[in-house]
Design a protein around this motif. Structure first.
Motif: not given
Length: 225
Positions: A126-136
């Motif tokens: 789920g690291i891609g999802k957490w990177l995306m969340q961080s960019m949000y």
């Protein structure tokens, strides 16, 4: 930005750090590209040091990486542009200046995603999802209107002879088709707003991309599409 978290890989908890990448991370960033985009993907399209230097100097807030046990395992890069520059069809290389992001506009209103990747052995955590969340979170922190980017549609070539790109995208949203990239972006909370022709030289996607956005819910009128 720097934050620690626990993710689960094959049922086992591991600790990762998401932070801004810096000059000292360049070799690790290029290694991520090699692992994520092996041959026959052309090596000249991997990030190079000149591009990475522009990322960390022009817009360090948009230069994110994920790290585990001191090793980089994923990254995400963005730049800020004005929504007026995105009207109609556009190409990735035009918006991102071929990845050098010299088109970054500090006065813009849209955080545009240039790249996101996670090394293959860590993709189930789920690291891609957490990177995306961080960019949000970066969008919110900077008071921008939205995050936007073009997503490849790598399964589209299977249906291109009978289904138009917009209908394929609508079919993914309706559950009729599954596409690894677009389905991932939907799971991250991104919403489709249309397709773009000639976005990338990408045979699988027939050179199309799906424009996917996330609107800043903390700005009046921006949380509802």
């Amino acid at each position: 930005m720097r934050k620690q978290m626990i993710v689960f890989l094959n049922g086992n908890p591991i600790e990762i750090v998401i932070r801004n990448y810096t000059f000292s991370d360049f070799s690790g960033m290029i290694e991520i590209q090699k692992l994520c985009f092996p041959p026959p993907y052309p090596a000249e399209l991997w990030w190079n040091e000149a591009q990475l230097r522009e990322h960390v100097t022009r817009f360090p807030e948009g230069a994110l990486c994920a790290e585990h046990d001191g090793k980089l395992i994923g990254s995400m890069t963005g730049l800020v542009v004005n929504c007026d520059a995105l009207r109609g069809d556009h190409r990735w290389e035009t918006v991102t200046d071929r990845g050098y992001i010299r088109t970054h506009d500090p006065g813009g209103d849209t955080l545009y995603i240039a790249d996101i990747c996670v090394v293959p052995e860590m993709r189930k955590a789920g690291i891609g999802k957490w990177l995306m969340q961080s960019m949000y979170e970066t969008v919110v922190h900077l008071g921008l209107k939205r995050l936007l980017g073009g997503g490849r549609m790598p399964s589209y070539h299977r249906y291109a002879d009978v289904v138009a790109p917009d209908d394929y995208l609508a079919g993914i949203v309706a559950g009729r088709y599954r596409d690894p990239v677009i389905t991932f972006l939907l799971r991250c909370g991104r919403m489709p707003i249309g397709t773009v022709a000639g976005y990338l030289d990408d045979e699988e996607s027939r050179d199309y991309a799906a424009l996917m956005e996330w609107r800043n819910p903390f700005l009046p009128g921006e949380g509802v599409h």
